[in-house]
Structure formats: structure tokens, C-alpha cells
Motif scaffolding. Sequence first.
Motif, PDB file in Angstrom:
ATOM      1  N   GLN A   1      19.305  37.320  76.698  1.00 49.46           N
ATOM      2  CA  GLN A   1      20.629  37.773  76.276  1.00 49.46           C
ATOM      3  C   GLN A   1      21.721  36.828  76.746  1.00 49.46           C
ATOM      4  O   GLN A   1      22.712  36.629  76.047  1.00 49.46           O
ATOM      5  N   MET A   2      21.540  36.236  77.891  1.00 53.53           N
ATOM      6  CA  MET A   2      22.511  35.242  78.352  1.00 53.53           C
ATOM      7  C   MET A   2      22.520  34.035  77.426  1.00 53.53           C
ATOM      8  O   MET A   2      23.578  33.477  77.118  1.00 53.53           O
ATOM      9  N   ILE A   3      21.337  33.637  76.946  1.00 57.03           N
ATOM     10  CA  ILE A   3      21.266  32.511  76.019  1.00 57.03           C
ATOM     11  C   ILE A   3      21.962  32.868  74.708  1.00 57.03           C
ATOM     12  O   ILE A   3      22.710  32.062  74.134  1.00 57.03           O
TER      13      ILE A   3
ATOM     14  N   PRO B   1      13.681  40.522  83.740  1.00 59.05           N
ATOM     15  CA  PRO B   1      14.379  39.238  83.930  1.00 59.05           C
ATOM     16  C   PRO B   1      14.348  38.378  82.666  1.00 59.05           C
ATOM     17  O   PRO B   1      15.321  37.682  82.366  1.00 59.05           O
ATOM     18  N   HIS B   2      13.245  38.451  81.921  1.00 59.11           N
ATOM     19  CA  HIS B   2      13.142  37.672  80.685  1.00 59.11           C
ATOM     20  C   HIS B   2      14.170  38.146  79.662  1.00 59.11           C
ATOM     21  O   HIS B   2      14.805  37.329  78.966  1.00 59.11           O
ATOM     22  N   MET B   3      14.356  39.484  79.551  1.00 61.15           N
ATOM     23  CA  MET B   3      15.339  40.027  78.618  1.00 61.15           C
ATOM     24  C   MET B   3      16.759  39.627  79.019  1.00 61.15           C
ATOM     25  O   MET B   3      17.587  39.285  78.167  1.00 61.15           O
TER      26      MET B   3
ATOM     27  N   MET C   1      22.544  43.983  78.245  1.00 64.33           N
ATOM     28  CA  MET C   1      22.205  43.912  79.664  1.00 64.33           C
ATOM     29  C   MET C   1      23.392  44.229  80.562  1.00 64.33           C
ATOM     30  O   MET C   1      23.224  44.660  81.691  1.00 64.33           O
ATOM     31  N   ARG C   2      24.611  44.041  80.040  1.00 66.04           N
ATOM     32  CA  ARG C   2      25.766  44.397  80.876  1.00 66.04           C
ATOM     33  C   ARG C   2      25.874  45.905  81.047  1.00 66.04           C
ATOM     34  O   ARG C   2      26.450  46.391  82.016  1.00 66.04           O
TER      35      ARG C   2
END
Length: 576
Positions: free
Chosen positions: A568-570, A562-564, A528-529
Motif C-alpha cells: 500500500q505504501m508503494i 507487513p507485506h500488505m 492500512m492507515r
Amino acid sequence: MIKTLQRRFALSRQGAVDLIKGCLACVAQDISFMLPVGLLYYFVIDMMNGGVNGNRIAFYAVGTLICLCLIFIATRFQYNATYLATYVESGVRRISLAEQLRKIPLSFFGKKDLADLTSSIMSDCAALETAFSHFVPGLAGSLISTTLIGICLFAYDWRMALAAVWVLPIAFAITFFSAHIQEYFQSRLTKADVALEEGVQECIESLQDLKANNAEENYLKELGKKIDAVEKRHIIAELGVAVFVVSSTLILKFGIATVALAGSALLIRGEIDIPLFFMFLLVASRLYAPLEGALQNLAAVISTKTNINRMNEILDQPIQTGTDRVTNKGYDIVFDHVGFAYNTGETVLKDVSFTAKQGEVTALVGPSGGGKTTVSRLAARFWDISKGRITVGGMDISKIEPETLLSLYSIVFQDVTLFNNTIMENIRIGRKDATDEEVIAAARLANCEEFAAKLPDGYHSMIGENGCELSGGERQRISIARAFLKNAPIILLDEATASLDVENETLMQAALSRLIKDKTVLVIAHRMRTVSGADKVVVLSDGTVVEQGTPGELMNTGKIYPHMVKLQMISQNWGI
């Protein structure tokens, strides 16, 4: 006739012409071998009529010399027209197959295993090489020369001729009737050969995983079964051919017996003389010898049908064509209601529409199997779409010759393919006419200089098969250096920095920022980054575009995106 031969034996036009020449050469050779029989016939007549005087001795001496010269000329012509011409055609056939594979849409390769295609180019071509140098011309030559000799025999005495040739149609009929059985055995043998080749190749490629999981013993047992299967199939195939060929050859042996019996009966009744009887015995003994080989050749030609069908399967595949002149205005990539399905009927994309604009980064994201990789491949016409339209600068890419179209693209795949060559030559794949200085400049932009300097010969160091001497990150950097060297206006990236460590990833992202400036960039993103810096995000799921917009817009209005990001943050906060 030439077109029929081309189709029947997977030949080029010149190969078909050479095959006809080879057959005629074999006819000439077989007839030349019969000339001494005629000379011997007249010699026997002279001996029976009181001996050979000086003039006749000179006649036979000159005749023998002429026969030897004609046999030499015919044999030399036959050798050049069969063996040498066949080897040339074998090279042409392999090149034509490789050229055809180069032009076939990549969807074809989804149905074919690498070992199967390799077998077609190498083993099938080798089988046909043997057939066209040893079997087909010899078979045709034997049939034609036997027919001509048979006609001549009927001109002497139809009864003796009939006694000599009655076995021929029966012998050939037995071999012809075995065609379907031989094709069945040969197809099963080919399948077993390909299965073994796949097993050996898979074993070599996955040896590391087999060792890591203590699975070597079990795998080798299965490989041993495939080896046994190939041995069994070879024996069955040879036995299947031998049963019919030996039976046919046995029938031929009856020909000499019937000539002797019929000739004896006619001789006793005084209807033929001894010289004629002797001539028929000589001709019969010479007639059947090449036919025994011809029957074996016929069986061998029948067995090549499987090889020919496999090669024709490649040659009959539709190729991608188009004009070699580009007419685009700018480099915007537009997907307009695009649908795509593999030849198996599996639908991959359904009504996909979006625009990747020049000067912007368009990121393709979504769950695995959603169609991201397919979209990027379709953009470069690796496959042809089933419906809809894809344009580059308003130019329909389906109308452009693939190699011409790809001159507009620089592509960096996640799975890098390198060649067993130097670093310099692997980077030069991006632009073959690049100077060493231009290659090195591109390598520096891709941060290749760091590891190249550590190698014994620098940029001239060999890197092994598929770059086995390098790490994953180093291999990835060579791939990026190719893109720098090509400097095309459209960039396709498949998470190009995925194999790099944090430090090198930062350097690569800075380099990529320079590379993509003012260009059309389509990137398949898993991190995502990577997406956060994109100008536009296209979310694909189940082969359709479910969301598209800027990252900020999708964070506010989207559902999947937003879910993805959240997932990925988790995962980034996860630890052991």
C-alpha cells in the motif's frame, strides 16, 4: 384436509377454510342453475296433459320467483366466498412470503436472483389469485354438482343416465394425463419470464456502463431474444393446454348425441315417455356447459403447480429462531473454532478463532476472498455457522432471535442502501422512535448538515431511489448517521470512510472516534492507515486466521500484514 390444501396450494389456514367455502358456494350455485330445468320439465308435462290452469300458473310464477331468489342468493354467496376471500388471501400470502424472507438466513439469497424473488411475490401470487377466484372453486363446484346430478339421473333411468355421463371420465382423464406436459411447458415459461425480468432489471441498472462502453445495441439484441423466447413459450404453453382441453371438450359433445340416440331408441320401443326424454335432453345440455369450463379450470389449476412449488420453496426454507431475551455479560465477540460453508458446499471459513474485546477496535484485513466480510456478517448472525461457536458477552448468538440480537449492533456497510424518502426518515431507520431533534443531532455528528442545508427542504428533502440525488460520500454519511442514532454497543464497519474525500474523511474519523468509545468495534479494513489505529489486527487468508496481534507486533513478527503495508505504501507513491 385443511393441512393438505395448505400444502398443495401454499395457503394460510384461513385461506384453506375459505377455499372450502368457495367450493361449496360454487356447488350451491351450479345446483341453483338446475332448478329452472326441473320447473320447465313439469311445465312441459302439464302442457302435454291438457294445458295449464290458473292454479298451476300461480305455481309456476311463484316457482320462477323462488328460483330467481335462490340463484341470486347462491351467486352472491359464491362471489363473496371466492373473489373477496381470494383477494384477502392474496394479501396474506404476499405478507407471509415477505415475513418468511425476513427470517431466512442470508445464505438463501446467494442462490436466488432478486428478479426471481420479486416474481414469486408478485407474479406467482397473482397467478394463484386468479386460480383461486376463477378456477379451483369452479372446478370443485362443477365436479361435485355434476356428481350429485348424475346420481339423480340414475334414479330416473340408468340407461339414459349412462348415455349422458359416459363421456365425463374420458374427458377428465385426457386432461389429467396432460398434467406432466403442462407442468413442463409452464416451468419453461416461468424460466423464460424470470430471465426476461432479470434482463430488463440488469439493463436499467447498468445503463450507464452500457452507454459508456457503446454496448447498448448488443445488449438490446440479447434482450430482444429473451422477449422473443417469452412470446414463444407463451404460445407453446397455450397450445399445449389447448390441445388437451379442446380434445376433452370435443368428447363432451358426444354426450348430447348419445343421449339423443339412446333416448330415441328407447322412445321408439316405448320404454320411456316423451317428458323423460325431453328432461334428459335439457339436463344434458345444461350439464356439459359448466363442465367445459371445468376442464379449462382443471388445465389452469394443473399449470399453477410450478407457481406453487416456487412459493413453497420459500415457505419451506428453515428460518432463524431463538429467544428474545439477551443474557450477555459485556460485549466481547468470541469466534471459537468457527467453520462456515454456503449451501452450495463451498467452504468459506475453516477453524476461525479470535476475540474482539469491548472497548477495542479489532480490524479484519487480508487478501480479497479471504473471508473478512463473511466474518463480519456471521458476527451479526446474518448467516448461521456450520461448526464452532460465536458468542457475545458469553451468550451464544445462535440461540438469540436475529432481530433481538441486531439490537446490539450498529452496522455501516461500504455499499449503502437508502430509501426513496427524506434524509430525516432515512436516518431514522437507525431508531424508529427517535425524535426529529435526535435525528438532527446524529446527522450533525455524521457531518450531514453541510449537504442537507443546500437542499431545498433541508432534512425533509427527498433523495430519490437509493439516494440517487446524493453523492457517494453524502450517502455514506447518512449511513454513519444511522449508526450514531442507534448508538448500539457493538459497531461493525466495512471501511465506512472509503467513499469520502480527504477533508470529510478526517471529519468522519473524528466522529467515528466518538461513536466507538467504550464499544466493541469490528472493522473490515482495506486502507492500512485505518488499521494503524486499531487495537488488534486479525489477518484472514483462504478462510483461516493466519496472523493476529497489535499492528506493531505484526510488523515485527508477521508475514502477510507487513507485506500488505509495504504494497500500500508503494501504491500511494504511484502517479500518472
